[in-house]
Design an enzyme around this catalytic site. Structure first.
Site, PDB file in Angstrom:
ATOM      1  N   ASP A   1      -1.949   5.603   0.060  1.00 61.22           N
ATOM      2  CA  ASP A   1      -3.229   4.905   0.055  1.00 61.22           C
ATOM      3  C   ASP A   1      -2.998   3.483   0.587  1.00 61.22           C
ATOM      4  OD1 ASP A   1      -5.958   4.237  -0.711  1.00 61.22           O
ATOM      5  OD2 ASP A   1      -5.080   3.232  -2.442  1.00 61.22           O
ATOM      6  N   ILE A   2      -4.071   2.795   0.965  1.00 61.41           N
ATOM      7  CA  ILE A   2      -3.939   1.443   1.519  1.00 61.41           C
ATOM      8  C   ILE A   2      -4.347   0.378   0.497  1.00 61.41           C
ATOM      9  CG2 ILE A   2      -4.721  -0.149   3.310  1.00 61.41           C
ATOM     10  CD1 ILE A   2      -4.988   2.224   5.206  1.00 61.41           C
ATOM     11  N   ASP A   3      -5.637   0.243   0.220  1.00 54.65           N
ATOM     12  CA  ASP A   3      -6.124  -0.834  -0.654  1.00 54.65           C
ATOM     13  C   ASP A   3      -5.668  -0.620  -2.087  1.00 54.65           C
ATOM     14  OD1 ASP A   3      -8.458  -2.495   0.939  1.00 54.65           O
ATOM     15  OD2 ASP A   3      -8.269  -0.433   1.645  1.00 54.65           O
TER      16      ASP A   3
ATOM     17  N   ASP B   1      -3.812   4.248  -6.132  1.00 54.07           N
ATOM     18  CA  ASP B   1      -4.135   3.394  -7.276  1.00 54.07           C
ATOM     19  C   ASP B   1      -5.491   3.675  -7.927  1.00 54.07           C
ATOM     20  OD1 ASP B   1      -5.610   2.218  -4.988  1.00 54.07           O
ATOM     21  OD2 ASP B   1      -6.103   0.651  -6.436  1.00 54.07           O
TER      22      ASP B   1
END
Length: 252
Positions: free
Chosen positions: A26-28, A203
């Protein structure tokens, strides 16, 4: 759930069998620290190159799986274009090519109506993602309840092809026939991901579907952040900084 030290030690062993693993990130909130607004996130200068080197060590079996659009993810990590699933799996680029989703005229009108209404809620930010739209209330938490009610209203207007997705201080309308878990299954249909064991790191609630796939395939699922809501992830890293430390160590 394994703690920081155990998770970092486990992940440090990945390159002992680089052909066995595939990594999905995932990124953010995972690779990058969360920011007050979607456009305020910062990409550490070294991170794109580190991801590129790690991808090479894994034979290309590293993918980004994000709620951002595919085009936005590419902009964040340029000049590299990694295999990516955007809009929670509605968009995907892998060895088989690229699949994107276009917003209908009706959905475009809905986004315009939502943006106009949000002007009455100071601090609420509307993020237009093309075939998805997100309402962020990190700067205006007092509007959480009314915003949730209004987003349920817009979800009903959007119809069955869109679903309401809850996240960290955000409500999002996204294409209904997609999830991050579905994206992983599509990646596994072709090389270099085929027949590999997944490592999934995320997250948020939107990452739970890919954690479930990783667990079902005998892989590794890592939830990033403080212990809070229940998660099916089997391991934990307490911050995005620790995720980046792991990436940097593996890429060295």
């Amino acid at each position: 759930m394994q703690d920081d030290d155990a998770t970092q030690e486990m992940l440090s062993l990945v390159l002992e069998e680089p052909d066995h693993w595939a990594m999905f990130l995932d990124i953010d909130g995972t690779l990058l620290n969360l920011a007050p607004t979607p456009d305020a996130i910062e990409v550490p200068e070294a991170l794109p190159g580190q991801l590129h080197r790690l991808s090479n060590k894994l034979g290309g079996a590293l993918a980004l799986v994000t709620g951002r659009s595919l085009a936005y993810a590419d902009e964040l990590f340029k000049p590299f274009a990694f295999p990516t699933a955007g809009l929670h799996g509605a968009e995907i680029r892998n060895a088989s090519g690229m699949q994107t989703v276009e917003a209908t005229a009706e959905f475009q009108a809905l986004k315009h109506a939502l943006t106009t209404e949000a002007e009455h809620y100071p601090g609420v930010l509307i993020e237009d993602k093309g075939a998805a739209v997100a309402a962020h209330y990190r700067l205006a938490p007092e509007y959480e309840k009314i915003l949730e009610e209004r987003m349920h209203h817009y979800a009903e207007l959007a119809g069955p092809n869109w679903a309401l997705q809850l996240g960290k201080m955000v409500f999002e309308l996204r294409p209904a026939r997609s999830s991050k878990g579905d994206a992983l299954e599509r990646f596994f249909q072709s090389d270099p991901f085929k027949n590999r064991c997944p490592i999934t790191i995320g997250d948020d609630l939107t990452d739970e579907s890919m954690f479930a796939i990783a667990n079902a395939r005998g892989g590794v699922s890592v939830r990033v952040g403080a212990i809070g809501a229940p998660s099916c992830a089997t391991s934990r890293l307490s911050s995005s900084a620790l995720v980046r430390n792991v990436i940097a160590a593996l890429a060295a």
